[in-house]
Every structure is written in structure tokens, then in C-alpha cells.
Motif scaffolding. Sequence first.
Motif, mmCIF file in Angstrom:
data_model
loop_
_atom_site.group_PDB
_atom_site.id
_atom_site.type_symbol
_atom_site.label_atom_id
_atom_site.label_comp_id
_atom_site.label_asym_id
_atom_site.label_seq_id
_atom_site.Cartn_x
_atom_site.Cartn_y
_atom_site.Cartn_z
ATOM 1 N N ASN A 1 -15.740 133.599 48.027
ATOM 2 C CA ASN A 1 -15.881 132.418 48.622
ATOM 3 C C ASN A 1 -17.284 132.445 49.465
ATOM 4 O O ASN A 1 -17.939 131.459 49.416
ATOM 5 C CB ASN A 1 -14.928 132.147 49.547
ATOM 6 C CG ASN A 1 -14.840 130.713 50.137
ATOM 7 O OD1 ASN A 1 -14.270 129.631 49.817
ATOM 8 N ND2 ASN A 1 -15.461 130.232 51.363
ATOM 9 N N LEU A 2 -17.590 133.450 50.337
ATOM 10 C CA LEU A 2 -18.675 133.671 51.002
ATOM 11 C C LEU A 2 -19.785 134.283 50.220
ATOM 12 O O LEU A 2 -20.866 134.287 50.729
ATOM 13 C CB LEU A 2 -18.392 134.537 52.090
ATOM 14 C CG LEU A 2 -17.278 133.957 53.288
ATOM 15 C CD1 LEU A 2 -16.838 135.225 54.151
ATOM 16 C CD2 LEU A 2 -17.732 132.774 53.911
ATOM 17 N N GLY A 3 -19.801 134.456 49.179
ATOM 18 C CA GLY A 3 -20.882 135.116 48.093
ATOM 19 C C GLY A 3 -21.318 136.367 48.587
ATOM 20 O O GLY A 3 -22.452 136.718 48.538
ATOM 21 N N MET A 4 -20.312 137.267 49.085
ATOM 22 C CA MET A 4 -20.513 138.645 49.412
ATOM 23 C C MET A 4 -20.009 139.555 48.379
ATOM 24 O O MET A 4 -19.066 139.519 47.818
ATOM 25 C CB MET A 4 -19.729 138.885 50.700
ATOM 26 C CG MET A 4 -20.437 138.102 51.856
ATOM 27 S SD MET A 4 -19.517 138.274 53.586
ATOM 28 C CE MET A 4 -19.964 140.241 53.752
ATOM 29 N N THR A 5 -20.846 140.724 48.476
ATOM 30 C CA THR A 5 -20.637 141.615 47.216
ATOM 31 C C THR A 5 -19.602 142.632 47.693
ATOM 32 O O THR A 5 -19.330 142.726 48.833
ATOM 33 C CB THR A 5 -21.897 142.440 46.754
ATOM 34 O OG1 THR A 5 -22.487 143.330 47.836
ATOM 35 C CG2 THR A 5 -22.850 141.614 46.360
ATOM 36 N N VAL A 6 -18.857 143.188 46.613
ATOM 37 C CA VAL A 6 -17.746 144.387 46.796
ATOM 38 C C VAL A 6 -18.593 145.581 46.958
ATOM 39 O O VAL A 6 -19.023 146.021 45.984
ATOM 40 C CB VAL A 6 -16.713 144.182 45.714
ATOM 41 C CG1 VAL A 6 -15.541 145.339 45.992
ATOM 42 C CG2 VAL A 6 -16.223 143.113 45.642
ATOM 43 N N ALA A 7 -18.281 146.347 48.201
ATOM 44 C CA ALA A 7 -18.928 147.694 48.417
ATOM 45 C C ALA A 7 -18.690 148.724 47.544
ATOM 46 O O ALA A 7 -17.528 148.720 46.901
ATOM 47 C CB ALA A 7 -18.783 147.868 49.867
ATOM 48 N N GLY A 8 -19.637 149.368 47.019
ATOM 49 C CA GLY A 8 -19.232 150.498 46.339
ATOM 50 C C GLY A 8 -18.944 150.520 44.878
ATOM 51 O O GLY A 8 -18.862 151.546 43.994
ATOM 52 N N LEU A 9 -19.571 149.322 44.180
ATOM 53 C CA LEU A 9 -19.691 149.011 42.903
ATOM 54 C C LEU A 9 -20.818 149.375 42.104
ATOM 55 O O LEU A 9 -21.878 149.315 42.635
ATOM 56 C CB LEU A 9 -19.247 147.601 42.477
ATOM 57 C CG LEU A 9 -17.932 146.876 42.837
ATOM 58 C CD1 LEU A 9 -17.823 145.522 42.366
ATOM 59 C CD2 LEU A 9 -16.813 147.773 42.233
ATOM 60 N N PRO A 10 -20.715 150.247 40.861
ATOM 61 C CA PRO A 10 -22.183 150.538 40.268
ATOM 62 C C PRO A 10 -22.793 149.615 39.742
ATOM 63 O O PRO A 10 -21.745 148.450 39.438
ATOM 64 C CB PRO A 10 -21.640 151.827 39.268
ATOM 65 C CG PRO A 10 -20.052 151.278 38.991
ATOM 66 C CD PRO A 10 -19.451 150.655 40.178
ATOM 67 N N ASP A 11 -23.865 149.643 38.959
ATOM 68 C CA ASP A 11 -24.678 148.507 38.480
ATOM 69 C C ASP A 11 -24.200 148.375 37.027
ATOM 70 O O ASP A 11 -24.035 147.316 36.487
ATOM 71 C CB ASP A 11 -26.138 148.578 38.474
ATOM 72 C CG ASP A 11 -26.694 148.825 39.926
ATOM 73 O OD1 ASP A 11 -26.176 148.191 40.684
ATOM 74 O OD2 ASP A 11 -27.817 149.509 39.839
ATOM 75 N N TYR A 12 -23.699 149.548 36.625
ATOM 76 C CA TYR A 12 -23.217 149.622 35.006
ATOM 77 C C TYR A 12 -21.626 149.053 34.874
ATOM 78 O O TYR A 12 -20.883 149.716 35.846
ATOM 79 C CB TYR A 12 -23.358 150.752 34.649
ATOM 80 C CG TYR A 12 -23.211 151.205 33.359
ATOM 81 C CD1 TYR A 12 -24.011 150.863 32.295
ATOM 82 C CD2 TYR A 12 -22.001 151.836 32.782
ATOM 83 C CE1 TYR A 12 -23.518 151.186 30.946
ATOM 84 C CE2 TYR A 12 -21.334 152.094 31.737
ATOM 85 C CZ TYR A 12 -22.471 151.839 30.525
ATOM 86 O OH TYR A 12 -21.834 152.179 29.296
ATOM 87 N N CYS A 13 -21.301 148.420 33.873
ATOM 88 C CA CYS A 13 -19.752 148.283 33.928
ATOM 89 C C CYS A 13 -19.353 149.421 32.845
ATOM 90 O O CYS A 13 -19.700 149.308 31.756
ATOM 91 C CB CYS A 13 -19.763 146.674 33.244
ATOM 92 S SG CYS A 13 -17.944 146.348 32.915
ATOM 93 N N TYR A 14 -18.385 150.054 33.302
ATOM 94 C CA TYR A 14 -17.426 151.035 32.640
ATOM 95 C C TYR A 14 -16.611 150.304 31.592
ATOM 96 O O TYR A 14 -16.066 151.229 30.684
ATOM 97 C CB TYR A 14 -17.037 152.040 33.464
ATOM 98 C CG TYR A 14 -18.058 153.099 34.002
ATOM 99 C CD1 TYR A 14 -18.460 154.144 33.290
ATOM 100 C CD2 TYR A 14 -18.565 152.728 35.256
ATOM 101 C CE1 TYR A 14 -19.492 155.051 33.845
ATOM 102 C CE2 TYR A 14 -19.651 153.215 35.809
ATOM 103 C CZ TYR A 14 -20.025 154.712 35.260
ATOM 104 O OH TYR A 14 -20.906 155.486 35.759
ATOM 105 N N GLY A 15 -16.401 149.207 31.658
ATOM 106 C CA GLY A 15 -15.269 148.588 30.815
ATOM 107 C C GLY A 15 -16.175 148.249 29.516
ATOM 108 O O GLY A 15 -15.776 148.579 28.328
ATOM 109 N N CYS A 16 -17.036 147.107 29.379
ATOM 110 C CA CYS A 16 -17.650 146.564 28.465
ATOM 111 C C CYS A 16 -18.940 147.301 27.890
ATOM 112 O O CYS A 16 -19.779 147.120 26.741
ATOM 113 C CB CYS A 16 -18.108 145.110 28.556
ATOM 114 S SG CYS A 16 -19.261 144.953 29.909
#
Length: 452
Positions: free
Chosen positions: A242-257
Motif C-alpha cells: 500500500n505504501l509502495g515500500m519494498t520487501v527487504a532482502g529480496l534478490p534482483d533475480y527471480c528464482y521462480g521464472c
Amino acid sequence: DPFFSRLTSTGLTVQTAMLLLKHCGVPRMSYLLRVTPPAAMKEVAGEFDTAIIQTALTLLDMVGEMHDNEQYYDDRIKQLQLPLRYGGFGLMSASSTSHIAYLASVATAGSVAAFQPYTTAAASLSSDCMLHLNLTECINTITQTTPASTSTNLLPSDASSFFSHYNNSNTVSHLQHDLHTRAVQHTFYAAVDRAAEEKDIVTSARLNCITAPHAADWKAAIPSNSDMKLNDSHYRLAARLNLGMTVAGLPDYCYGCGRKDSVKIDPYHYLSCTTHKRREITIRHNLVLQVLYRYINYVGGVAVKEPIDLNDTDGRRPDLQVLIADQHMLSDVRISHPLCPTHVEAAARQQLATAKIGEKIKQKKYRDTATQHQAKFVAFVMESTGGMGADAIELMHQIVLASRDNNTLWPHKIVARELRGALAIAVQKGNAMTMIAGRNLAIGRAATCYAA
């Protein structure tokens, strides 16, 4: 203050504490703001605002995150202080409303005998009295922060004509509400204009999305049953989106897709990632479907999930076949993420643009099936930010009307409140589950690569 310290205790969930902060914490200053001149309240109001914001940041686990960028911090604090309908959390600032509250209070007291001599244009308020000084400060401050107030005749031109301006005026009874509404609108649209000037498409889209119809229902939901509850992690993730804040600790790369920089480009990429569409995103869909199914049957309608043999060519099945209030309907649920790269530009231009696209897709898919069975097709489309499409609102309205007409055990107003809340909570639960699954996948893959 014991009140604020108790809100942050482990005995309360974040959802409950945020509701108490809004409904019980913020109003504690209301009386003082109305009866005390703003100059005398300035320091106290500032300390009160700090206590409110620090409590909210503690509850949302955001303490210390936003101080590196002053503008970023100010924008998020202002958004927390906005009403729910403008994408905020209703933590109204005492400092910014003190002038409005005091001026409106004095205007309400204009009928008091002591002020009657000043209600005619011939006898103006003396410029050497303290009341004149206080009202002048209020008028000047409100004019600066809410320019539209002067053009709508809500404010007098000066303090001398204050009582004559409001004498026999029908605006006095709702003056504080009107001035506050204009101040809030000015603050919100200033943020919208700044995002447009800076060509910040993501912020423009987010502001459009979080102010769409029913986008704030999850923040107003009272946790009276399991359908209406968000655990602490889920609530905090919903607040970040809602506030447009990122989730800490996420890598730039998506390991799913496997898309490079997908999370860097879209911090909430997992909400539209193909890897999660058959897992957590499907669970989110099913949560919404289950709420609809249960409430339709509760209010006296009949709902069948995924009815078979409706289409004579390819066997496609809508999510629901519904009989309610003598209407035969088919409905299919879709939840789209409007801030993903595919939809963000459209979402920045128009509110509920993503929901409208989803409605067209569903209508095209099931129109012939509905026609074959002489039924009305309703595309129940919601956005991940909480907004509801027009068809979804119409179906929800039909459920509430059925509750009223069939005299359900719960009054229809309660059914309406609980239905809105349950649908909104279902979407935010699904969002949070998807984000947590994406993060866990990234952490697990990163650990495997490191070990190798």
C-alpha cells in the motif's frame, strides 16, 4: 504514554493495534485541538503526532527504514496520515488539523451572547484582541495549505469579519469536515501531481490503485472471525504494498521464472510470476471464491462451484453458477496485479484499468456459455491492491440485497461490512503468501548455490 506502549505489546495483533490507534488513539487530541489556540498547541500536537507515527512504524516493522531519504520518508508519513479513501491509514495529524479544528470551534460558538455584537458587518472584531490574532493565524495557515477554501467561501477574508461571515451560514455545522476534506484532497493531489511531473509511473499507478473503490476495505476490516483476520506478517506485507515500500532482502533475480532483474524492476514481481500462478496465486483466487460461495448460500441464494457440462464445445467451467433473488448468474473470479510491468502504464492513466481489462477477458470467454443457459455473466475481478471492478461490486450488492430481503440472522448492514472485509482480507492473505513463498524460494536457491 501507557496507551501507546500497550499497543505495541505482544498481546495484540498488528491489525487490532492499528485499528485501535486509528479509532482510539488519534481522537484523544480532538477536544484540545478545538478549544486551544494552535500556537499554544503547537509543541503538544507535534509530540502527539510523533507518538502516533512512531507507534505505527513500530507495529509495521518500519522503524529506521525510511530516514535515509527525507522526501521518501515525508511522503510515506503523509500517506499514513491520510484517510482510508485516499490510500492512507487514517492516522490524522494533530499539527496539520489544529488550525481547522480551532477555527471551526470558534465559528460554532458564534451564537454565544458574547460574540453577538460582532455578527453584523457594522461591528467587526477588534484587531487588538487575542482572538483576532489567533483567528488571523488560522485563516492564513488554512489558506496556504488549502487554497481552494477561499474560493468556496468557507473562509472569511479576514478575522475582523469572522463572525459576520458565519452569521446565519449553513456551513458552520460541517465546517471542520469540509475544510479537512479539502486539506486532505490538496495533500493527496499534490502527491499525484508530483509523481506526474517526475514521470514516476509506478507511483502514479499505485496512488490510482490504492484509492480505487473498496481498495481500503482490508484496513477497515474488524477481526471478528477468521475470514477477517490478517496475521502480523501478512498485515505488514499488505501495508508495504500500500505504501509502495519494498520487501527487504529480496534478490534482483527471480528464482521462480528465471527472469533477470525482474524483482529489481518490480519489487512485487512474485504477485504476477508464472511460477506462483498454479500455487499461491491460485490459493488467493480460491480464498476469494470460497468467501463468495459461502455468503451467497448464507443469504438464501444457491451457489455451485465449477459447474460441469455448461459448454457444449470445450467444457469450459466458470467458478460459480448462482441463483440469487430470482436471477441466474454465472461468475468467474480473477485477481490481477496492476503494478506489474504489463499493466502499470494503464494503471497510471486510469483507475481500475487492470480490472476493466480482466472483465473484458472474462466476458469474452464466458459470454456464449451464459447466453446458452439464459444466464447473466458476472466477471468478479479484483486488483491485488484491493480495488474492485464494476461487475464485482454489482454481485456484492446483490448478495447484500438478498440478505435484506430474506431477513438473515445477521442484519444486511453487517453482512455488507463482513463481506467487503472478508473479500479484501482474502486478497491480502493471498498476496502475502505469494510474497513469502517467493522470498523463501529465493533464499533456498541462493543457499544451494552458495553451498555448491
